[in-house]
Design an enzyme around this catalytic site. Structure first.
Site, PDB file in Angstrom:
ATOM      1  CB  CYS A 264      43.169  26.627  43.744  1.00  0.00           C
ATOM      2  SG  CYS A 264      41.767  27.211  42.747  1.00  0.00           S
ATOM      3  CB  ALA A 266      45.014  23.546  49.996  1.00  0.00           C
ATOM      4  CB  CYS A 387      49.540  18.752  37.922  1.00  0.00           C
ATOM      5  SG  CYS A 387      48.088  18.304  38.892  1.00  0.00           S
TER       6      CYS A 387
END
Length: 446
Positions: A264, A266, A387
């Site tokens: 993932c 980007a 995150c």
């Protein structure tokens, strides 16, 4: 105070007095973000090019972030000081008042200039009749100060309660740190020089900088500056990347020549970091959204790693549609998540995230884990990262994966990555000046 009425259309930015366009744009951006659920990042991307001066652009960003961090306190002030609440058609006026409060409260701008420009912005927004009210409310804020509210009040009830359940001894610090502006972290490109040389360049440019033992390529700026002012940024010698994100490269540490998947990828910062450290890696940067590939390619081009990596639009949960069958030695799965660890960088998370989002995200993370692990070579390493600070997305997610995957084990990470969280590590917002982040290093048994 009288209940305000809808005003006339506002004039073009170019016809406004100095300082007024910035306040007008801030009000418009915030009205969209607060009132209509739009993304702060997307709205700023549209608004910032309207301002020619970099200082005005910086102020626009600062105003929007300050308002979103202190919104509950400013809303409390309006509720206390206004005889009647603003109506649904007053989104821009409400946002402008919050912008006015932020100038006096969070940014400590000169009061006279802040009041004058904000009152003129009310007129520019077609609110001539409410200009006096704006002036009066801002003067009261200047005189009395903004009423204090607990940091917890900025969080939606469900999220505050979940944080208190997951981190009972750390919850108050999480609430407070999440509403505190983040420092600017930079990553040094090893292909263009070492950290010591870059520190000298920053010092020569009059930019205060610090290092940390937690990241060999990391430099911290206690006082953020525009990236255009950073020596070497345009040439790729420096990149903006939080310390927590930089530690991904340390946790992965692929061997020279390894086949690497960033599932993932980007906008490409973590892949670029890996290639800056070791150009011999055979790296595939994948993202499901073709529109985001441009960001990855731009990152790779600026940092000079573009010729050493592949970029592809594909769904990591569906390897059969794109994978050639050759296993990867190392996989980075920086999974979509609630972003609850980076609220200080994305304060609109507090507005947009819903409790109902979490089960959907957890299910997607599980599918990604299963699919990516299937593409991992025996003896290979998969780093699961988010995150988020929610255990359901992190510790419990990894526990469930290990229970259903007999060939999976985990490789412990040290204290440098945060608090022990069974098979992983959890850094909480603001610790070591870094973002909230979770890491779990998983092993495929041979």
């Amino acid at each position: 105070m009288a209940h305000p009425r809808q005003g006339k259309p506002s004039p073009q930015l170019s016809s406004m007095a100095p300082g007024v366009p910035t306040r007008v744009l801030a009000a418009r951006v915030l009205a969209q973000v607060i009132g209509r659920g739009r993304s702060l990042k997307a709205e700023l991307t549209t608004a910032l090019p309207s301002l020619d001066d970099s200082r005005d652009r910086a102020l626009l960003e600062a105003l929007c972030f300050a308002v979103l961090r202190r919104r509950t306190a400013y809303d409390a002030a309006l509720a206390k000081w206004m005889q009647r609440p603003l109506g649904a058609r007053d989104e821009e006026l409400r946002a402008l008042l919050l912008v006015g409060f932020a100038q006096l409260d969070a940014l400590d701008l000169p009061a006279h200039a802040a009041l004058s420009a904000t009152v003129e912005a009310a007129r520019a927004l077609g609110r001539e009749r409410q200009a006096g009210m704006v002036n009066a409310l801002l003067r009261r804020a200047q005189r009395d100060g903004i009423p204090a509210v607990p940091a917890r009040d900025a969080f939606p009830k469900w999220l505050a309660e979940q944080i208190e359940q997951d981190w009972p001894d750390k919850a108050e610090a999480i609430f407070s740190e999440s509403l505190t502006p983040a420092p600017l972290w930079l990553r040094v490109n090893r292909q263009q020089g070492d950290r010591g040389a870059m520190l000298q360049r920053l010092e020569a440019a009059g930019i205060a900088a610090e290092t940390t033992d937690l990241g060999a390529d990391a430099i911290r700026l206690p006082v953020p500056v525009a990236v255009t002012a950073l020596p070497g940024f345009s040439d790729g010698a420096l990149s903006v990347q939080d310390l927590s994100a930089q530690q991904v490269a340390d946790a992965l540490a692929p061997r020279p020549g390894a086949r690497v998947l960033d599932a993932c990828a980007a906008p490409g910062g973590k892949s670029a970091h890996l290639l800056e450290r070791d150009p011999s890696l055979r790296l595939l940067a994948l993202d499901i959204d073709p529109r985001r590939l441009k960001r990855i390619s731009e990152t790779f081009a600026r940092t000079g790693v573009g010729e050493r990596a592949q970029v592809r639009a594909a769904d990591a949960t569906d390897p059969a549609s794109w994978w050639d069958g050759e296993p990867f030695d190392v996989i980075l799965l920086d999974a979509p998540c609630s972003a609850t660890g980076i609220i200080r960088r994305q304060p609109d998370v507090l507005l947009h995230r819903r409790a109902t989002d979490i089960p959907t995200l957890v299910a997607l993370q599980a599918r990604l884990l299963d699919a990516c692990f299937g593409m991992l070579a025996p003896g290979g390493t998969l780093l699961y990262a988010t995150c988020s600070i929610l255990r359901e997305e992190n510790q419990f997610q990894v526990e469930a994966f290990l229970q259903r995957t007999p060939r999976a084990g985990f490789l412990p990470l040290g204290d440098a990555y945060g608090h022990d969280s069974w098979a992983g590590r959890q850094r909480l917002p603001g610790e070591h000046g870094a973002d909230g982040f979770f890491y779990a290093r998983l092993l495929k048994k041979g």
